[in-house]
Motif scaffolding. Structure first.
Motif, PDB file in Angstrom:
ATOM      1  N   ALA A  74      -9.545  -1.361  -7.524  1.00  0.00           N
ATOM      2  CA  ALA A  74     -10.206  -2.657  -7.257  1.00  0.00           C
ATOM      3  C   ALA A  74     -11.581  -2.531  -6.868  1.00  0.00           C
ATOM      4  O   ALA A  74     -12.133  -1.444  -6.537  1.00  0.00           O
TER       5      ALA A  74
ATOM      6  N   TYR B 258     -10.459 -10.841  -0.741  1.00  0.00           N
ATOM      7  CA  TYR B 258      -9.239  -9.958  -1.056  1.00  0.00           C
ATOM      8  C   TYR B 258      -8.162 -10.555  -0.126  1.00  0.00           C
ATOM      9  O   TYR B 258      -8.100 -10.507   1.064  1.00  0.00           O
TER      10      TYR B 258
ATOM     11  N   VAL C  79      -4.631  -7.655  -3.846  1.00  0.00           N
ATOM     12  CA  VAL C  79      -5.022  -6.019  -4.080  1.00  0.00           C
ATOM     13  C   VAL C  79      -3.857  -5.320  -3.075  1.00  0.00           C
ATOM     14  O   VAL C  79      -3.532  -6.007  -2.260  1.00  0.00           O
TER      15      VAL C  79
END
Length: 390
Positions: free
Chosen positions: A163, A106, A153
């Motif tokens: 997410a 991420y 994100v």
């Protein structure tokens, strides 16, 4: 749960997405869909070409993803074994920062000035289950997507649950508790490595290192100072600056939120510090045990236990297979087996290997070896638990 085949698919998607973005930017610059701007009318043609190329690129993304996934799943068993072997080499020979970048999937995008979506900091972060995978050889729960492959994100997406965060299968899970509060940064990764590698009898010493002022509790600024110092970076370990402190304290770290609260107004006590280590170790041990105990019987075979012992050993696969065959010949699949408490006690013996080596050295000063009962007594002292006679 994200499949291990996502790595190659993501890279293909990123390749075609870059083309689509470039074409869309060209379309915006040339004024797509506007034929009333004068000139020779080429602007409208450019715009229509940009839209067509963007649609083609999007179709290519979908086709590539489906095509690669079908090829990968056709050879899933063989391919996953190769991925596991590659990840094991990475864990064994790479530096902590490279391991983190490989397993972190991420890219957290924070808010910019005045809460805008432009100009915010972009930091690589990982889920708690990805942390478990990054330190566990032969892990099959989740695989790394590789350095450079990530999903952007924002905090809003994390708070709303948009997410997709992998969760631990344990009912009572400190990893899930941390994951519900946010992701893990590289500073968190370095801290957790140090915490888990510290023998339980020395955990007070580690707490005293973080308690800079010596008042019996760790403040967020103290934690930021020490965790930055211990974070390994290319060329050595990190140096501390005011910028580092501000970045750590302002980060959306699930670990910091878990320890100090989202407003950073809760000090970390010695008891909570110790409990974090115990809870993490207990969950990691049970997750490892469950990877072998697929039927949830509460026991694993002697051969599986030997596989667990040998997976960190520096011996050839052929020799490992020979040792496992010897164990299987002596203890068949329906043998006595290894229970979770026995597995846990020996895990703590391995975790205290330095103390075990020191104890064996002083006990066997004549070099004649130790018998089973003596080894069992020493193991029980090292682990703080009763070691099984099996």
């Amino acid at each position: 749960m994200r499949s291990w085949s996502v790595t190659s698919t993501l890279r293909g998607v990123h390749r075609y997405q870059n083309l689509a973005v470039a074409v869309n930017k060209r379309s915006l610059v040339t004024g797509a869909g506007n034929n009333n701007q004068g000139g020779n009318g080429n602007e409208g043609n450019y715009g229509r070409f940009g839209q067509c190329a963007a649609a083609t690129a999007a179709a290519a993304v979908l086709f590539t993803a489906l095509n690669e996934r079908s090829k990968v799943y056709a050879k899933e068993d063989e391919g996953e074994a190769e991925v596991i072997a590659m990840e094991n080499r990475l864990r064994q020979f790479s530096t902590p920062d490279k391991i983190f970048n490989f397993f972190a999937s991420y890219l957290f995008v924070s808010k910019g000035e005045k809460g805008s979506d432009v100009g915010g900091r972009r930091v690589m972060m990982m889920t708690p289950l990805e942390f478990y995978s990054s330190i566990t050889p032969d892990c099959t729960l989740v695989h790394g997507v590789g350095a450079g492959a990530h999903v952007e994100v924002t905090q809003e997406e994390l708070d709303s649950g948009k997410a997709a965060i992998e969760e631990s299968p344990m009912k009572t899970s400190v990893l899930n508790d941390i994951g519900k509060l946010g992701l893990l940064s590289y500073a968190d990764f370095s801290f957790l490595l140090a915490l888990l590698s510290t023998p339980r009898r020395y955990i007070d010493t580690v707490f005293n290192l973080f308690d800079v002022t010596g008042d019996g509790k760790v403040e967020p600024k103290e934690f930021a100072y020490v965790s930055t110092k211990m974070a390994h970076k290319s060329g050595g370990f990190g140096s501390y600056t005011d910028i580092d402190q501000d970045e750590i304290l302002a980060s959306s770290s699930g670990l910091l939120n878990y320890l100090f609260g989202k407003s950073r107004d809760q000090p970390l006590t010695r008891e909570k510090f110790k409990k974090l280590q115990v809870d993490l170790l207990e969950e990691i041990i049970e997750l490892e045990f469950k990877e072998y105990d697929q039927t949830n019987s509460g026991r694993i075979s002697e051969a599986d236990f030997v596989k667990f012992l040998l997976k960190n050993g520096k011996i050839t696969p052929k020799k490992k297979a020979t040792l496992i065959k010897k164990v299987e010949a002596k203890w068949p699949s329906k043998g006595r087996g290894i229970s979770l408490p026995s597995f846990k006690s020996f895990f703590y013996v391995l975790a205290g290997s330095v103390e075990l080596e020191r104890a064996l050295f002083y006990l066997d000063v004549e070099g004649i070896g130790v018998d089973r009962d003596e080894f069992r007594k020493i193991s029980s002292w090292v682990s703080g638990m009763q070691t099984s006679d099996h």
